[in-house]
Write an enzyme that holds these catalytic residues in place. Structure first.
Site, PDB file in Angstrom:
ATOM      1  N   GLY A 138       0.792  -1.232   0.000  1.00  0.00           N
ATOM      2  CA  GLY A 138       0.000   0.000   0.000  1.00  0.00           C
ATOM      3  C   GLY A 138       0.817   1.272   0.000  1.00  0.00           C
ATOM      4  N   SER A 139       2.023   1.236  -0.578  1.00  0.00           N
ATOM      5  CA  SER A 139       2.789   2.487  -0.611  1.00  0.00           C
ATOM      6  C   SER A 139       2.105   3.514  -1.525  1.00  0.00           C
ATOM      7  CB  SER A 139       4.243   2.248  -1.034  1.00  0.00           C
ATOM      8  OG  SER A 139       4.324   1.856  -2.375  1.00  0.00           O
ATOM      9  N   HIS A 181       0.455   0.771 -13.203  1.00  0.00           N
ATOM     10  CA  HIS A 181       1.182  -0.465 -13.494  1.00  0.00           C
ATOM     11  C   HIS A 181       2.670  -0.143 -13.665  1.00  0.00           C
ATOM     12  CE1 HIS A 181       1.670  -4.575 -14.834  1.00  0.00           C
ATOM     13  NE2 HIS A 181       2.467  -4.120 -15.771  1.00  0.00           N
ATOM     14  N   MET A 194      -4.328  -6.889  -7.193  1.00  0.00           N
ATOM     15  CA  MET A 194      -3.819  -7.898  -8.120  1.00  0.00           C
ATOM     16  C   MET A 194      -4.931  -8.852  -8.576  1.00  0.00           C
ATOM     17  SD  MET A 194      -0.943  -6.625  -8.317  1.00  0.00           S
ATOM     18  CE  MET A 194       0.310  -7.654  -9.038  1.00  0.00           C
ATOM     19  N   ARG A 195      -5.973  -8.259  -9.121  1.00  0.00           N
ATOM     20  CA  ARG A 195      -7.134  -9.038  -9.522  1.00  0.00           C
ATOM     21  C   ARG A 195      -7.812  -8.300 -10.678  1.00  0.00           C
ATOM     22  NH1 ARG A 195      -9.488 -12.974  -6.710  1.00  0.00           N
ATOM     23  NH2 ARG A 195      -8.102 -12.877  -4.928  1.00  0.00           N
ATOM     24  N   LEU A 196      -8.321  -9.061 -11.642  1.00  0.00           N
ATOM     25  CA  LEU A 196      -9.022  -8.401 -12.747  1.00  0.00           C
ATOM     26  C   LEU A 196     -10.371  -7.886 -12.274  1.00  0.00           C
ATOM     27  CD1 LEU A 196      -8.508 -10.724 -15.858  1.00  0.00           C
ATOM     28  CD2 LEU A 196      -7.467  -8.508 -15.375  1.00  0.00           C
TER      29      LEU A 196
END
Ligand code: GAR
Length: 200
Positions: free
Chosen positions: A12-13, A109, A90-92
């Site tokens: 979560g940076s 990204h 990290m999920r569509l």
């Protein structure tokens, strides 16, 4: 001031960079919610420290993506969320959320898309011996890191570059770029006004 939800799965940076930008007044937005699919993720502690409510879930506890996205959509509506900001989620994103938030979901990204989409973009760039990498911010569609690109910033990959050094350079770019692009997007409106976004 727009209500946003940040979706994250890890440290979560980027979440923190957005929180900090809101706190300093650089970004006029209200962070209504953190949505996190990993109950052990450090980002949940960051949200708690910033007094931001979290919706935390495990995908495997639902019969399908449609089921957990319907629940997320209900929580988002309850918090009057207008924009979804993906920051290491990290999920569509599936049809349920894409439909409800059409043109109002963005992602960051760590590569110059369309190069190196998906997981471990930094490792992919090093393995390919690429000479440049960088950061892409784009609207989200149903593909993996495929939606219309809003902005890219590049950085060279040096001869002696390590994963750690490249990650550091990329994250330094991300932490500045995401708040500033969100500021622009939340001012000009949704992605249906694409042309305005692209002339930035
Ligand atoms: C960030 O580098 C982000 O660009 C990347 O995950 C990292 C999350 O770091 N996202 C993707 O790879 C999406 N395909 P953070 O949890 O410290 O913000």
């Amino acid at each position: 001031m727009k209500n946003i939800a940040i979706f994250a799965s890890g440290s979560g940076s980027n979440f923190q960079a957005i929180v900090d930008a809101v706190q300093t007044g650089e970004l006029a937005a209200h962070i209504s919610l953190l949505v996190c699919d990993k109950p052990e993720a450090y980002v949940i502690h960051r949200a708690r420290a910033a007094n931001i409510p979290s919706f935390v879930f495990r995908a495997k506890e639902y019969p399908s993506k449609e089921d957990f996205e319907k629940e997320i959509a209900r929580v988002l509506s309850r918090h009057n969320v207008e924009w979804i900001v993906l920051a290491g989620y990290m999920r569509l994103i599936g049809a349920t959320l894409l439909k409800q938030y059409e043109g109002r979901i963005v992602n960051i990204h760590p590569s110059l898309l369309p190069e190196f989409p998906g997981k471990d973009a930094i490792g992919q760039a090093l393995a390919a011996k690429a000479r440049w990498s960088g950061v892409t911010i784009h609207y989200v569609d149903e593909g993996m890191d495929t939606g219309p690109i809003i902005v890219q910033e590049r950085t060279p990959i040096e001869e002696n570059e390590t994963r750690e050094s490249l990650q550091q350079k990329i994250q330094a770019i991300e932490h500045k770029l995401y708040p500033s692009i969100l500021k622009m997007l939340l001012t000009i409106g949704d992605g249906k006004h694409d042309e305005k976004a692209r002339t930035y």
